[in-house]
Design an enzyme around this catalytic site. Structure first.
Site, PDB file in Angstrom:
ATOM      1  N   ASP A 191      10.498   7.697  -1.364  1.00  0.00           N
ATOM      2  CA  ASP A 191       8.735   8.370  -1.250  1.00  0.00           C
ATOM      3  C   ASP A 191       8.747  10.042  -1.525  1.00  0.00           C
ATOM      4  O   ASP A 191       9.746  10.084  -1.450  1.00  0.00           O
ATOM      5  CB  ASP A 191       8.565   8.182   0.452  1.00  0.00           C
ATOM      6  CG  ASP A 191       7.006   7.942   0.481  1.00  0.00           C
ATOM      7  OD1 ASP A 191       6.412   9.023   0.384  1.00  0.00           O
ATOM      8  OD2 ASP A 191       6.369   6.711   0.914  1.00  0.00           O
ATOM      9  N   HIS A 262       3.318   8.103  -4.460  1.00  0.00           N
ATOM     10  CA  HIS A 262       4.708   8.443  -3.646  1.00  0.00           C
ATOM     11  C   HIS A 262       6.193   8.913  -3.747  1.00  0.00           C
ATOM     12  O   HIS A 262       6.314   7.915  -3.541  1.00  0.00           O
ATOM     13  CB  HIS A 262       4.892   7.479  -2.417  1.00  0.00           C
ATOM     14  CG  HIS A 262       4.004   7.095  -1.308  1.00  0.00           C
ATOM     15  ND1 HIS A 262       3.035   8.303  -0.800  1.00  0.00           N
ATOM     16  CD2 HIS A 262       2.591   5.974  -1.221  1.00  0.00           C
ATOM     17  CE1 HIS A 262       2.637   7.761   0.618  1.00  0.00           C
ATOM     18  NE2 HIS A 262       1.668   7.208  -0.474  1.00  0.00           N
ATOM     19  N   GLU A 326      -1.917   3.509  -2.308  1.00  0.00           N
ATOM     20  CA  GLU A 326      -2.422   5.149  -2.214  1.00  0.00           C
ATOM     21  C   GLU A 326      -2.044   6.205  -3.296  1.00  0.00           C
ATOM     22  O   GLU A 326      -1.581   6.914  -3.243  1.00  0.00           O
ATOM     23  CB  GLU A 326      -1.307   5.714  -1.109  1.00  0.00           C
ATOM     24  CG  GLU A 326      -1.829   4.649   0.588  1.00  0.00           C
ATOM     25  CD  GLU A 326      -1.622   5.678   1.574  1.00  0.00           C
ATOM     26  OE1 GLU A 326      -1.954   5.365   2.257  1.00  0.00           O
ATOM     27  OE2 GLU A 326       0.003   6.040   1.575  1.00  0.00           O
TER      28      GLU A 326
HETATM   29  C1  ACM Z   1       1.528   2.414   3.387  1.00  0.00           C
HETATM   30  O1  ACM Z   1       1.189   2.241   4.468  1.00  0.00           O
HETATM   31  N1  ACM Z   1       1.064   2.820   2.764  1.00  0.00           N
HETATM   32  C2  ACM Z   1       1.802   0.430   2.856  1.00  0.00           C
END
Ligand code: ACM
Length: 540
Positions: A191, A262, A326
């Site tokens: 991440d 991410h 995201e």
């Molecule tokens: C997430 O909680 N961004 C999958």
């Protein structure tokens, strides 16, 4: 009067026991029939196992030694004892993971269509064992159980990017998952704030990407910092050891390698992977960060394919999770290269580009015999209030064999996805996020989660293959605090995944849980003071 005082408790006991639920077994089995008699396990009791169950026999032997100091011998054939056998016909009746467990005066028998089923029979047996106070032997009351799961995907996710927890903690979680018949360990290994997996071709991913100087503490908008560096990663040898450990416990590990967002830790290691060229080190703040992989650059695809190639080689699972959640589109919108790429490829928007990219990765995985899984943003639907509607116009559609992992979105989106042919795992955040407080998700709310949302047409129910619960790590650096978030909610999620809807009952679960809480306390697992607060409060 006298009679009533004796008879009433007996009737109550009969009423409870005849529905066969208060056995202490979590998750609640499909059918339970209490029987006369009991079996006593002594040090002379043999474990009698056919050849496909030798690993199960060793596992049971070890459990009895560690948990009850009973050293049993394993035999291949004969006589009385704890009998483990394969009975292929049972797979048809109870499914690949189903089992039959019988306890009588003369023997304990566990049979199943597969060795996985026998393993789950052993997990139930573990929860039935009581100590005979007279002589220190183990005593199990007569019972007959037929069992099998409601869903094939019963997952727990651990985020180790935000804080590295290490092998010991992972093995502890795998042990508890196994006891609860959970079968998928979803491992969030990369991440923005850390890359935790050795990739031989790209050593800087861990040399640089696994280390950060500092960490935000105190919440999403906080200016406070820990003022301590954080680092850690798994070598491929360590990963192999954990995979073997999971395998013994019938758990599949699904690695998650986040892309195209991410991805800041990877970009810090190899800056040419990024779009805006501003990342100089692994970020020390949490939240949604601006940069993403530059998906117009062929070198980025080559990098990702090389990484995934090592990941496929390492992990036996044929499913690879690529994240995909995201993605902030500002970086792509500000890049001339990306804008040209969008035009050249006849795409309509950043979301269309996201699907285009994801499908290329999916193709690569498919060509190598694997299936892709990703968070539900990869469908191109707008599930975030911060996305601009014009960025979300899509022409492309996601490759059909993708396993879509829902965490956001309502019934309409799930209905559309299953109608369009996708299999889904439901991890709806308001019910399944373990980083949410007990105020947001008290135990009973965890328990009430149904992966098949109310109102989903019945013909699509089997498109929902199961559910996950997710331990995100931003605000939980220490394992001891993490335990308090995971336990006891893990038990509720186990029952969500395993127990048939007709057998689910919170009050029975809650009373069975008392025994498990004693076990967990005895093992030194930290439990929260109050896990039953009823008030709901949105956090994330
Ligand atoms: C997430 O909680 N961004 C999958």
């Amino acid at each position: 009067m006298k009679n009533i005082r004796i008879v009433l408790p007996l009737v109550l006991f009969w009423a409870i026991s005849s529905i066969g639920q208060n056995t202490g077994i979590i998750p609640q089995p499909l059918s339970v029939d209490l029987k006369e008699g009991k079996y006593i396990i002594t040090s002379n009791t043999p474990i009698i196992a056919d050849s496909p169950n030798q690993q199960n026999a060793s596992y049971l032997q070890e459990l009895l030694k560690v948990e009850y100091q009973k050293e049993l011998k394993i035999k291949r054939k004969g006589g009385k004892g704890i009998i483990l056998t394969l009975d292929p016909g049972l797979a048809q009746k109870l499914g690949e993971e189903g089992y039959v467990l019988k306890v009588a005066n003369s023997a304990i028998s566990i049979s199943a269509g597969t060795s996985t089923g026998v393993f789950y029979g052993i997990m139930s047996l573990r929860q039935l064992i009581g100590e005979d106070s007279d002589n220190g032997n183990l005593s199990i009351s007569g019972i007959s159980i037929e069992d099998g799961p409601r869903f094939s995907w019963r997952a727990f996710m651990l985020d180790e990017s935000r804080y590295f927890k290490g092998t010991e903690q992972v093995k502890k979680l795998l042990d508890q998952m196994a006891l609860l018949k959970m079968n998928v360990f979803h491992w969030h290994l990369t991440d923005d704030q850390g890359w935790r997996l050795e990739i031989k071709k790209y050593p800087k991913l861990t040399e640089i990407g696994s280390f950060r100087n500092n960490s935000q503490i105190g919440g999403w908008d906080s200016a406070e910092r820990s003022n301590t560096p954080h680092s850690g990663y798994y070598t491929q040898e360590e990963i192999k050891d954990i995979i073997a450990y999971a395998n013994e416990r019938q758990i599949t590990i699904i690695p998650e390698i986040e892309m195209p967002g991410h991805a800041s830790a990877a970009i810090a290691a190899y800056p040419w992977l990024g779009t805006i060229g501003e990342i100089k080190e692994v970020p020390t703040v949490f939240g949604k960060l601006p940069d993403s992989f530059n998906v117009s650059d062929p070198r980025v695809y080559e990098f990702l394919e090389n990484v995934l190639s090592e990941v496929m080689e390492l992990f036996p699972s044929n499913i690879i999770h690529i994240g995909g959640d995201e993605v902030k589109f500002d970086a792509w919108k500000s890049s001339v290269e990306i804008q040209n790429f969008i035009k050249e490829n006849g795409l309509t928007s950043p979301a269309d580009l996201h699907i285009f990219f994801t499908n290329k990765i999916s193709n690569y995985l498919n060509q190598n015999g694997h299936r892709m899984m990703g968070w539900n943003e990869i469908l191109g639907e707008n599930v975030h209030e911060w996305q601009e509607a014009t960025d979300m116009e899509v022409k492309k559609s996601l490759a059909k064999n993708t396993l879509v992992h829902f965490w956001k979105g309502n019934l309409d989106l799930i209905s559309k996805a299953v109608h369009d042919g996708y299999d889904i795992v439901n991890s709806y955040h308001e019910y399944t996020y373990l980083d949410y407080s007990y105020k947001s998700i008290p135990l009973e709310k965890s328990y009430s989660f149904d992966p098949i949302p109310e109102g989903l047409e019945e013909r699509f129910h089997d498109k929902v293959i199961g559910s996950g619960c997710q331990m995100w790590g931003e605000w939980i650096p220490e394992a001891i605090d993490m335990d308090k978030m995971v336990f006891p909610r893990l038990a509720a999620y186990a029952e969500v995944g395993w127990t048939s809807k007709t057998r689910k009952d919170y009050s029975v679960f809650r009373s069975n849980l008392d025994r498990l809480l004693i076990r967990w306390r005895g093992q030194g697992i930290s439990l929260p003071m109050n896990f039953e607060k009823a008030k709901f409060e949105e956090k994330k």
